[in-house]
Design a protein around this motif. Structure first.
Motif, PDB file in Angstrom:
ATOM      1  N   CYS A  39       0.822  -1.274   0.214  1.00  0.00           N
ATOM      2  CA  CYS A  39      -0.066   0.113   0.094  1.00  0.00           C
ATOM      3  C   CYS A  39       0.842   1.344   0.132  1.00  0.00           C
ATOM      4  N   GLU A  40       1.896   0.829   1.090  1.00  0.00           N
ATOM      5  CA  GLU A  40       2.769   2.281   1.095  1.00  0.00           C
ATOM      6  C   GLU A  40       3.308   2.323  -0.356  1.00  0.00           C
ATOM      7  N   HIS A  43       1.238   4.289  -2.944  1.00  0.00           N
ATOM      8  CA  HIS A  43       0.366   5.023  -2.321  1.00  0.00           C
ATOM      9  C   HIS A  43       2.243   6.422  -2.443  1.00  0.00           C
ATOM     10  N   THR A  44       3.838   6.124  -2.347  1.00  0.00           N
ATOM     11  CA  THR A  44       4.626   6.906  -2.693  1.00  0.00           C
ATOM     12  C   THR A  44       4.544   6.239  -4.349  1.00  0.00           C
ATOM     13  N   ARG A  46       2.075   7.445  -6.292  1.00  0.00           N
ATOM     14  CA  ARG A  46       0.921   8.239  -6.588  1.00  0.00           C
ATOM     15  C   ARG A  46       1.663   9.855  -5.858  1.00  0.00           C
ATOM     16  N   GLN A  47       1.774   9.775  -4.908  1.00  0.00           N
ATOM     17  CA  GLN A  47       2.931  10.943  -4.487  1.00  0.00           C
ATOM     18  C   GLN A  47       3.582  11.956  -5.979  1.00  0.00           C
ATOM     19  N   ASP A  76      -7.883   4.962   1.177  1.00  0.00           N
ATOM     20  CA  ASP A  76      -8.379   5.467  -0.579  1.00  0.00           C
ATOM     21  C   ASP A  76      -7.115   6.516  -1.109  1.00  0.00           C
ATOM     22  N   GLU A  77      -6.066   6.792  -0.488  1.00  0.00           N
ATOM     23  CA  GLU A  77      -4.794   7.526  -1.057  1.00  0.00           C
ATOM     24  C   GLU A  77      -3.648   6.237  -1.787  1.00  0.00           C
ATOM     25  N   THR A  78      -4.308   5.180  -1.686  1.00  0.00           N
ATOM     26  CA  THR A  78      -3.448   4.556  -2.271  1.00  0.00           C
ATOM     27  C   THR A  78      -3.369   3.786  -3.460  1.00  0.00           C
ATOM     28  N   TYR A  79      -4.512   4.362  -4.254  1.00  0.00           N
ATOM     29  CA  TYR A  79      -5.046   4.718  -5.630  1.00  0.00           C
ATOM     30  C   TYR A  79      -6.117   5.468  -6.045  1.00  0.00           C
ATOM     31  N   ASP A  80      -5.962   5.718  -7.528  1.00  0.00           N
ATOM     32  CA  ASP A  80      -7.062   6.661  -7.924  1.00  0.00           C
ATOM     33  C   ASP A  80      -8.050   6.160  -8.038  1.00  0.00           C
TER      34      ASP A  80
END
Length: 284
Positions: A39-40, A43-44, A46-47, A76-80
């Protein structure tokens, strides 16, 4: 290619990659718990400007999949966005209003019919079958459905498979999915219609969502798929024309135990056409 090596980190592979199409079950969770490092990693990514679309053979709508992810601790921030085979199956039902359906699957998949003109009937009255899974995947296999499928074949009923997976992890066990039933039906001479990986429509929908998020289409050479199934994730990615990062800790884990490098003969035997790289489990 003479060999295929394991890589340690996603960061080593994503230079120039604008979109990741990631499997869910086996990549970010195992059905009972999430994988924090995976997951991290997403997320990274995406960032740093990348877009992550989760593509899953879950036989439920995307909002139901999202609720499950939240329960397992996947932020939710793991994916778009999420694209599910359940969404595509719902489109099939919507395109056939008023038709009578015989449903094979557990009660937990009932959201696939939510808000649709779905008329549920016994097998002998049905126009077609929807299979989201086994009635009891803890104890049953596809063979338990042979007599039912033979009856369906006699009625010439199409079977719409809302999850092409044969098996999936649940904790440390493998359980049978709708794909096992659909493949048996096809072997028996019945018509099976598959929605989800490795079939093209789920990838087309995922790329359309990625274009919405990014404001423009993305070239396929800038897309990376991530998955743990040769039959669905790797075959689907290669068929769509994109590279695949293959994770070995999932349903094929026994085949890769103790292996650090694959020679050309092993690559051909295991994969046919090889993925871009191997990784045991996803980490940044």
């Amino acid at each position: 290619m003479t060999s295929l090596r394991f890589v340690e980190r996603l960061s080593d592979l994503v230079n120039g990659v604008e979109v990741i199409l990631s499997d869910i079950w086996g990549v970010v969770h195992n059905g009972l718990e999430s994988f924090p490092e995976a997951c991290e990693a997403l997320h990274t990514y995406r960032q740093r400007g990348g877009t992550v679309i989760l593509i899953t053979n879950a036989p439920r709508p995307a909002d139901s999949v999202q609720r499950q992810l939240r329960k397992l601790g996947v932020a939710d921030e793991t994916y778009d966005a999420i694209v599910s085979s359940g969404d595509l199956t719902r489109n099939f039902v919507a395109d056939h209003p008023g038709k009578k359906i015989f449903w094979i699957g557990p009660e937990r998949d009932s959201s696939i019919h939510r808000g649709l003109d779905a008329v549920m009937v016994p097998l002998e009255q049905a126009d077609y079958i929807i299979c989201t899974g086994l009635f009891d995947d803890e104890t049953e296999s596809a063979e338990d459905y042979r007599a039912m499928l033979l009856q369906a074949r006699e009625h010439r009923l199409p079977l719409v498979c809302a999850n092409p997976d044969i098996v999936v992890e649940r904790g440390d066990r493998l359980i049978y999915c709708a794909g096992a039933v659909a493949e048996l039906y096809r072997e028996l001479g019945g018509e099976s219609i598959f929605y989800g990986k490795p079939h093209r429509p789920i990838y087309e929908r995922a790329m359309a969502l990625a274009a919405e998020r990014r404001g423009q289409p993305t070239s396929l050479d800038r897309v990376l798929a991530i998955g743990d199934s040769v039959r669905t994730d790797l075959t689907g990615a290669l068929g769509f024309g994109i590279d695949c990062l293959f994770l070995t800790r999932g349903i094929h884990s026994e085949e890769f135990e103790g292996i650090d490098q694959l020679d050309a003969a092993s690559v051909k035997e295991l994969f046919g056409h090889p993925p871009r790289a191997l990784m045991r489990e996803l980490r940044w």
